[in-house]
Design a protein around this motif. Structure first.
Motif, short mmCIF file in Angstrom:
data_model
loop_
_atom_site.label_atom_id
_atom_site.label_comp_id
_atom_site.label_asym_id
_atom_site.label_seq_id
_atom_site.Cartn_x
_atom_site.Cartn_y
_atom_site.Cartn_z
N GLU A 181 0.82 -1.20 0.00
CA GLU A 181 0.00 0.00 0.00
C GLU A 181 0.86 1.26 0.00
OE1 GLU A 181 -2.53 -0.38 3.37
OE2 GLU A 181 -3.87 -1.84 2.41
N SER A 182 1.97 1.23 0.73
CA SER A 182 2.86 2.39 0.76
C SER A 182 3.50 2.63 -0.60
CB SER A 182 3.95 2.19 1.82
OG SER A 182 3.39 2.05 3.11
N GLU A 241 2.26 1.72 -3.46
CA GLU A 241 1.18 2.19 -4.33
C GLU A 241 0.90 3.66 -4.11
OE1 GLU A 241 -2.98 0.85 -3.61
OE2 GLU A 241 -2.79 -0.07 -5.58
N GLN A 242 0.91 4.08 -2.84
CA GLN A 242 0.63 5.47 -2.51
C GLN A 242 1.72 6.39 -3.03
OE1 GLN A 242 -2.08 6.64 -0.99
NE2 GLN A 242 -1.41 8.77 -0.94
N SER A 262 2.02 5.97 -7.28
CA SER A 262 0.85 6.29 -8.08
C SER A 262 0.51 7.78 -8.03
CB SER A 262 -0.36 5.47 -7.60
OG SER A 262 -0.11 4.09 -7.74
N SER A 287 2.45 4.31 -12.12
CA SER A 287 1.23 4.40 -11.32
C SER A 287 0.34 3.18 -11.51
CB SER A 287 0.45 5.67 -11.70
OG SER A 287 -0.79 5.73 -11.03
N ILE A 330 -6.17 4.03 -11.65
CA ILE A 330 -6.87 4.96 -10.76
C ILE A 330 -8.30 5.13 -11.23
CG2 ILE A 330 -6.97 7.35 -9.96
CD1 ILE A 330 -3.93 7.43 -10.12
N THR A 365 -12.14 10.69 -7.89
CA THR A 365 -11.24 11.84 -7.81
C THR A 365 -12.00 13.11 -7.46
OG1 THR A 365 -11.48 12.25 -10.19
CG2 THR A 365 -9.62 10.89 -9.50
N GLU A 403 -7.96 8.97 -5.61
CA GLU A 403 -8.29 8.17 -4.41
C GLU A 403 -7.04 7.83 -3.63
OE1 GLU A 403 -10.98 4.21 -3.33
OE2 GLU A 403 -10.34 4.61 -5.39
N PHE A 404 -5.93 7.61 -4.31
CA PHE A 404 -4.64 7.38 -3.68
C PHE A 404 -3.57 7.91 -4.61
CE2 PHE A 404 -5.77 3.60 -6.10
CZ PHE A 404 -4.65 3.40 -6.88
N GLY A 405 -2.42 8.24 -4.05
CA GLY A 405 -1.31 8.73 -4.87
C GLY A 405 -1.23 10.24 -4.91
#
Length: 215
Positions: A53-54, A56-57, A60, A92, A95, A100, A192-194
């Motif tokens: 997850e880290s 990806e964050q 991305s 990335s 998404i 967003t 949503e993330f990144g």
């Protein structure tokens, strides 16, 4: 009873007690080992998930590659519509654009826009502003400009190689008629993330064309 027999009996009793203690220690050690194995397995899985997850964050995000504006056909013919061109950051993950948020600031006014719908282009990029007027002061639309696997067209998900235009009705979003010359516009597109895509430009000193490159 003889003394030797008494001493033999004492040794036997002592041996049974030692055996009981030994068995108890083995049982405790087995339970402790089982707990440690389960805990280490859980921690390993948790660490693996957290690491994924880290990564990806951090890896991305969205990148703003350009912004164009379209003049209004009415009034003083200032900018009425905005198209913000976006691609995924290098490396990335995919998404979901429906999750967003688009934040814009102009002339002391800020707005927060949510996903509204997809705009189906029928004749290439020339029609990117075709139905942007349907967007209101709370929403933006998207148009797929490059989408080899139809991920944007099918489910509004942007991934490697895709290019999407975020379409904004600036007149509605900023509660003003149009955007005149020499005005500073800033904002960001937050996935949503990144990492978010950054928007920052100043409108030109004069509008000579119908479609104007802003960033």
């Amino acid at each position: 009873m003889k003394i030797t027999e008494f001493m033999k009996n004492k040794k036997g009793a002592s041996g049974i007690g030692t055996l009981i203690v030994f068995i108890a220690m083995v049982l405790v050690a087995a339970v402790a080992a089982s707990v440690l194995i389960n805990t280490s397995g859980f921690l390993q899985q948790k660490a693996s998930t957290t690491g994924k997850e880290s990564t990806e964050q951090v890896a991305s995000g969205l990148q703003v590659v350009g912004v164009t504006g379209k003049k209004s056909a009415l009034g003083n013919q200032d900018i009425e519509l905005l198209a913000i061109y976006v691609t995924p950051s290098a490396g990335s993950s995919a998404i979901d654009l429906t999750q967003t948020k688009l934040f814009l600031e102009y002339n002391g006014y800020s707005c927060s826009l949510n996903y509204s719908s997809k705009l189906n282009l029928t004749a290439g990029n020339a029609n990117v502003f075709g139905n942007v007027g349907n967007a209101d002061n709370t929403s933006f639309m998207i148009a797929s400009l490059q989408d080899a696997d139809d991920s944007v067209s099918d489910s509004a998900v942007i991934n490697k190689g895709d290019t999407v235009a975020f379409l904004v009705n600036a007149s509605a979003a900023f509660a003003t008629t149009q955007i005149p010359e020499r005005k500073v516009i800033s904002g960001k597109i937050i996935p949503e993330f990144g990492a978010p895509g950054i928007i920052s430009f100043t409108t030109p000193a004069s509008y000579t064309d119908t479609i104007i490159e802003l960033q």
